[in-house]
Design a protein around this motif. Structure first.
Motif, PDB file in Angstrom:
ATOM      1  N   GLU A  17       0.830  -1.208   0.000  1.00 36.45           N
ATOM      2  CA  GLU A  17       0.000   0.000   0.000  1.00 36.45           C
ATOM      3  C   GLU A  17       0.863   1.255   0.000  1.00 36.45           C
ATOM      4  O   GLU A  17       0.544   2.238  -0.685  1.00 36.45           O
ATOM      5  N   ASP A  18       1.978   1.221   0.763  1.00 36.10           N
ATOM      6  CA  ASP A  18       2.881   2.377   0.787  1.00 36.10           C
ATOM      7  C   ASP A  18       3.500   2.620  -0.596  1.00 36.10           C
ATOM      8  O   ASP A  18       3.650   3.764  -1.035  1.00 36.10           O
ATOM      9  N   LYS A  19       3.873   1.534  -1.277  1.00 33.41           N
ATOM     10  CA  LYS A  19       4.491   1.672  -2.600  1.00 33.41           C
ATOM     11  C   LYS A  19       3.507   2.275  -3.599  1.00 33.41           C
ATOM     12  O   LYS A  19       3.869   3.126  -4.408  1.00 33.41           O
ATOM     13  N   VAL A  20       2.240   1.805  -3.533  1.00 38.61           N
ATOM     14  CA  VAL A  20       1.211   2.353  -4.422  1.00 38.61           C
ATOM     15  C   VAL A  20       0.979   3.827  -4.105  1.00 38.61           C
ATOM     16  O   VAL A  20       0.891   4.679  -4.995  1.00 38.61           O
ATOM     17  N   LYS A  21       0.907   4.148  -2.798  1.00 42.25           N
ATOM     18  CA  LYS A  21       0.701   5.539  -2.381  1.00 42.25           C
ATOM     19  C   LYS A  21       1.849   6.422  -2.855  1.00 42.25           C
ATOM     20  O   LYS A  21       1.640   7.554  -3.297  1.00 42.25           O
ATOM     21  N   PHE A  22       3.085   5.893  -2.789  1.00 45.77           N
ATOM     22  CA  PHE A  22       4.253   6.675  -3.221  1.00 45.77           C
ATOM     23  C   PHE A  22       4.147   7.019  -4.708  1.00 45.77           C
ATOM     24  O   PHE A  22       4.370   8.162  -5.107  1.00 45.77           O
ATOM     25  N   SER A  23       3.796   6.020  -5.536  1.00 42.94           N
ATOM     26  CA  SER A  23       3.691   6.260  -6.980  1.00 42.94           C
ATOM     27  C   SER A  23       2.625   7.308  -7.289  1.00 42.94           C
ATOM     28  O   SER A  23       2.838   8.219  -8.094  1.00 42.94           O
ATOM     29  N   LYS A  24       1.473   7.180  -6.627  1.00 46.01           N
ATOM     30  CA  LYS A  24       0.390   8.130  -6.868  1.00 46.01           C
ATOM     31  C   LYS A  24       0.769   9.531  -6.399  1.00 46.01           C
ATOM     32  O   LYS A  24       0.492  10.526  -7.072  1.00 46.01           O
ATOM     33  N   ILE A  26       3.788  10.902  -6.027  1.00 47.87           N
ATOM     34  CA  ILE A  26       4.808  11.502  -6.893  1.00 47.87           C
ATOM     35  C   ILE A  26       4.174  12.049  -8.173  1.00 47.87           C
ATOM     36  O   ILE A  26       4.483  13.160  -8.631  1.00 47.87           O
ATOM     37  N   SER A  27       3.252  11.262  -8.773  1.00 41.55           N
ATOM     38  CA  SER A  27       2.650  11.682 -10.041  1.00 41.55           C
ATOM     39  C   SER A  27       1.727  12.884  -9.879  1.00 41.55           C
ATOM     40  O   SER A  27       1.503  13.637 -10.828  1.00 41.55           O
ATOM     41  N   ARG A  28       1.185  13.092  -8.675  1.00 41.76           N
ATOM     42  CA  ARG A  28       0.228  14.182  -8.463  1.00 41.76           C
ATOM     43  C   ARG A  28       0.850  15.439  -7.859  1.00 41.76           C
ATOM     44  O   ARG A  28       0.183  16.468  -7.740  1.00 41.76           O
ATOM     45  N   LYS A  37      -0.937  20.856   1.699  1.00 38.64           N
ATOM     46  CA  LYS A  37      -0.970  19.427   1.394  1.00 38.64           C
ATOM     47  C   LYS A  37       0.240  19.016   0.566  1.00 38.64           C
ATOM     48  O   LYS A  37       0.797  17.923   0.752  1.00 38.64           O
ATOM     49  N   LYS A  38       0.676  19.885  -0.328  1.00 37.77           N
ATOM     50  CA  LYS A  38       1.848  19.584  -1.153  1.00 37.77           C
ATOM     51  C   LYS A  38       3.098  19.440  -0.284  1.00 37.77           C
ATOM     52  O   LYS A  38       3.903  18.531  -0.490  1.00 37.77           O
ATOM     53  N   PHE A 724      14.808  19.204 -12.756  1.00 35.08           N
ATOM     54  CA  PHE A 724      13.352  19.329 -12.893  1.00 35.08           C
ATOM     55  C   PHE A 724      12.726  17.951 -13.019  1.00 35.08           C
ATOM     56  O   PHE A 724      13.403  16.960 -13.309  1.00 35.08           O
ATOM     57  N   ILE A 725      11.415  17.898 -12.775  1.00 32.83           N
ATOM     58  CA  ILE A 725      10.670  16.642 -12.799  1.00 32.83           C
ATOM     59  C   ILE A 725       9.921  16.531 -14.120  1.00 32.83           C
ATOM     60  O   ILE A 725       9.354  17.496 -14.610  1.00 32.83           O
ATOM     61  N   LYS A 726       9.917  15.341 -14.689  1.00 31.50           N
ATOM     62  CA  LYS A 726       9.255  15.121 -15.971  1.00 31.50           C
ATOM     63  C   LYS A 726       7.745  15.219 -15.819  1.00 31.50           C
ATOM     64  O   LYS A 726       7.169  14.720 -14.868  1.00 31.50           O
ATOM     65  N   ARG A 727       7.096  15.885 -16.781  1.00 27.62           N
ATOM     66  CA  ARG A 727       5.642  15.934 -16.816  1.00 27.62           C
ATOM     67  C   ARG A 727       5.122  14.845 -17.736  1.00 27.62           C
ATOM     68  O   ARG A 727       5.833  14.326 -18.595  1.00 27.62           O
ATOM     69  N   GLU A 728       3.830  14.517 -17.554  1.00 31.33           N
ATOM     70  CA  GLU A 728       3.207  13.543 -18.434  1.00 31.33           C
ATOM     71  C   GLU A 728       3.116  14.120 -19.846  1.00 31.33           C
ATOM     72  O   GLU A 728       2.702  15.260 -20.049  1.00 31.33           O
ATOM     73  N   THR A 729       3.488  13.328 -20.843  1.00 29.78           N
ATOM     74  CA  THR A 729       3.451  13.775 -22.236  1.00 29.78           C
ATOM     75  C   THR A 729       2.020  13.785 -22.749  1.00 29.78           C
ATOM     76  O   THR A 729       1.278  12.817 -22.567  1.00 29.78           O
ATOM     77  N   THR A 730       1.611  14.900 -23.342  1.00 25.43           N
ATOM     78  CA  THR A 730       0.251  15.006 -23.889  1.00 25.43           C
ATOM     79  C   THR A 730       0.337  15.440 -25.337  1.00 25.43           C
ATOM     80  O   THR A 730       1.229  16.185 -25.738  1.00 25.43           O
TER      81      THR A 730
END
Length: 731
Positions: A17-24, A26-28, A37-38, A724-730
């Motif tokens: 659960e911690d690993k899933v929370k970490f991925s989410k 980081i992406s948000r 909150k940030k 810098f952190i990579k953004r999602e490609t759109t």
């Protein structure tokens, strides 16, 4: 004989659960609008990186970067608790990097801040972290910090944390050879856990067993150890389980239940290897070999010792392995093979060694060799050393072993009067440990433990039997249902035939509709192809328009005499060319959403070199990873590269050749761009924040647009670094 040197730590297992929370999380992070909150999410992810298994530099770097970002926001919003936690985390990171001095200063700074702001929870956490940095040098200071933490946890009503603090105190006092005090705090932790209905006592039971065994109270020690084993099987805590299984094997060995001892030791070795615990494998291998040696299984013991030698520390004066080799080779009458190990111990005995039990075993092995090789008179030197050590390791088992060895040495030297007295002392001490009633208690204790296991097995078998009966009844019901189903099936087959005729008509209708859907899909695909063509055409036209503007600027520059104006136009041309390259790449490839930055940087560097460096006096060294970025990030990054490379070419090398290094790579969850030259560097007292240079302000502004960090420094040249952190490609 066993002694366990613990370092008091709080183990935080990272769940799925911690690993899933970490991925989410980081992406948000980039899209989080709530700054409070940030900051909290950045702090949580930093702690997660620090607590990852292993000690990897990339995890520490990620934790440090995320923590700095959290601290920056927390200071802007005056989030006092977050600030205190970030300051403490800096100390923990320094500790993991191996800088204990800096770690101590940073943790103390965090504590001072928490005290000044009256943040009791953060004060408790800081006291705990400082107290856990026990290195054996200042017991009173470290335990004092932990006691302050326990008091604060009680005041806050955090009773579980208070209990854990007392458990850590028990561990520290055990490592400081104070078993009575260690027992006191372990018992206190159990009392608190019981009051809050917390029934997980395996670490406290293990500490009680360790300390009671040291005190010679084997009956009670074994009782607690077996009780802890039942709990730890359910808890699946492998780190503590290895210590516990090794301890049980040691108690059985000292009680001369050698079969049970070796059984537990082998189980402990397996657990240690699974956990990749090299020190554990070494320690348990030594205990296993001693257990087999006590049973007279010298060849088997020698085989296990040879297999375990590859895990031993590469240290000439690691005296435990040579001691065992001496004992085994002497019993196998291979004295020539034992001799080199004896000579090794002779040299090592002259050095200081704080592991008293290992030194004690060394002296016993040397005495054994001297007795076996007819040099009994020399053994008295080591008997005297053992007497000194017996003051430190003062328990019944050690004293009885010393008396027995003294008897053997006196007998070998013909001192029969003294030998008889030492034999009497040995018998008296040995009987006090292994009297008939005590042996019966141990047997009863083991029987009780095994009976409880058998009861659990009986319950399991009973449950299986009940399931089997249910299964048989179910099979009967299924059989009856099957017969009934055959009858129903015949009826259904008749109905199915009539349905078949209806289905043929329905299929014809569906096929017509499917053809209509396929036609629509083909139209949609054409629209998609047209859209892609239009996007490429847009990029093509943007690129052409930029080229036209570049040409217009070039024409305009022919009518200007002002050098500053000409330079401004030239700079604008280069910036437009940096953007033009991106649009050129997009319409030339099938990928409309991202740019290959390795290709782009090479093209841009080559263009700028051709523009400025007519004499070919400047060399480029590129170290570029294959990274794809979308246009929103590629454009500002290209403009930063344009400014940095142009400045280096124009100003860094006024009179000599030079080298410009460009590095672009991915590190963890972020990217690193570094432009470095070996030129004349920046002027003295240069401050990037105070510079009125358009190029410098442009680079800093573009770095912020990337949500990254910008730094410039002068060290035998200029180094510009962008993180810098990579953004999602759109698209």
């Amino acid at each position: 004989m066993l002694i366990v040197f613990f370092t008091a730590v709080s183990i935080h297992a990272q769940s799925t659960e911690d690993k899933v929370k970490f991925s989410k999380t980081i992406s948000r992070l980039h899209f989080e609008k709530d700054e409070t909150k940030k900051a909290e999410n950045l702090l949580w992810t930093a702690n997660y990186c620090l607590d990852r298994p292993g000690n990897y530099k990339k995890d520490l770097d990620s934790a440090a970067l995320l923590n700095r970002q959290s601290l920056k926001i927390s200071k802007q919003l005056n989030l006092k608790s977050n600030i205190a936690q970030s300051m403490l985390l800096d100390g923990k990171i320094a500790k993991e990097r191996g800088n204990a001095t800096l770690a101590g200063k940073l943790k103390q700074k965090a504590l001072d801040y928490a005290i000044a702001q009256d943040l009791k929870k953060d004060m408790a956490e800081a006291y705990t972290s400082i107290g856990l940095d026990y290195d054996g040098s200042n017991l009173e200071r470290n335990t004092g910090d932990l006691l302050k933490a326990a008091s604060l946890y009680r005041e806050l009503g955090s009773f579980k944390e208070e209990a854990e603090t007392f458990t850590n105190l028990s561990i520290i006092y055990n490592s400081a050879y104070q078993p009575a005090t260690s027992i006191k705090y372990a018992s206190q932790a159990i009392k608190i856990k019981k009051s809050i209905k917390e029934n997980n006592f395996f670490s406290e039971y293990t500490m009680l067993a360790l300390n009671l065994r040291i005190q010679g109270k084997y009956n009670t020690a074994l009782s607690y150890a077996l009780a802890a084993e039942k709990i730890i099987d359910k808890a699946s805590d492998k780190q503590w389980q290895t210590v516990l299984i090794n301890l049980i094997g040691t108690i059985y060995s000292e009680l001369k239940y050698h079969d049970k001892s070796v059984e537990y030791y082998k189980k402990a070795i397996t657990l240690a290897k699974e956990n990749k615990d090299v020190e554990g494998v070494t320690s348990i291998t030594i205990n296993t070999v001693r257990g087999l040696y006590s049973r007279g299984k010298y060849n088997e013991a020698l085989e296990i010792l040879n297999n375990g030698a590859k895990y031993s520390p590469n240290d000439y004066c690691n005296i435990e392995y040579p001691s065992l080799y001496i004992l085994l080779y002497c019993e196998l009458k291979k004295y020539e093979k034992a001799k080199p190990y004896f000579e090794q111990l002779l040299k090592c005995s002259e050095q200081q060694n704080n592991n008293h039990l290992a030194v004690e075993k060394m002296y016993y092995a040397m005495i054994h060799y001297l007795l076996k090789t007819g040099q009994a008179q020399k053994a008295y030197t080591y008997i005297d050393e053992l007497k000194k050590l017996s003051v430190v390791n003062d328990d019944l088992y050690n004293r009885s072993q010393l008396e027995r060895t003294h008897f053997e040495v006196d007998s070998a030297n013909g001192n029969f009067k003294d030998a008889i007295q030492h034999l009497k002392n040995f018998k008296r001490l040995n009987d006090s440990i292994f009297n008939i009633n005590s042996s019966k208690q141990y047997a009863d204790l083991q029987l009780k433990y095994e009976t409880e296991k058998k009861d659990e097995n009986i319950k399991l078998l009973t449950h299986k039997n009940e399931l089997q009966e249910v299964k048989i009844k179910t099979e009967k019901v299924i059989r009856y249902i099957f017969i009934g189903s055959l009858i129903v099936l015949c009826i259904i087959l008749g109905l199915l035939y009539s349905r078949y005729c209806m289905k043929r008509k329905t299929n014809a209708i569906l096929e017509a509709k499917q053809e209509e859907i396929n036609t629509q899909n083909r139209k949609l695909q054409r629209l998609v192809d047209e859209k892609e063509w239009l996007v490429k055409e847009i990029h093509h036209r943007v690129k052409n328009n930029l080229q036209i503007v570049i040409s217009l600027l070039n024409t305009q520059s022919a009518y200007l005499d002002n050098d500053d104006a000409l330079e401004a136009i030239q700079n604008s041309q280069h910036r437009m060319h940096a953007m033009s390259l991106i649009h050129q790449k997009l319409y030339q490839t099938d990928n409309l959403s991202s740019i290959n930055m390795s290709w782009y940087i090479k093209e841009l560097a080559e263009y700028l070199k051709d523009s400025f460096d007519d004499d070919d006096k400047i060399k480029f060294k590129l170290k570029l990873s294959e990274i794809e970025l979308d246009v929103a990030q590629a454009v500002p990054l290209g403009l930063i590269l344009n400014e940095a490379i142009s400045n280096a070419i124009k100003y860094a090398f006024p009179e000599h050749k030079g080298i410009i290094n460009i590095l672009f790579e991915e590190k963890d969850e972020h990217y690193l761009l570094r432009i470095e030259d070996n030129g004349i560097g920046l002027p003295e007292n240069f401050e990037s924040n105070e510079s009125d240079s358009l190029g410098m302000n442009l680079m800093m502004g573009l770095a912020e647009q990337l949500d990254g960090t910008f730094s410039i420094e002068s060290d035998k040249g200029v180094i510009i670094t962008i993180n810098f952190i990579k953004r999602e490609t759109t698209l």
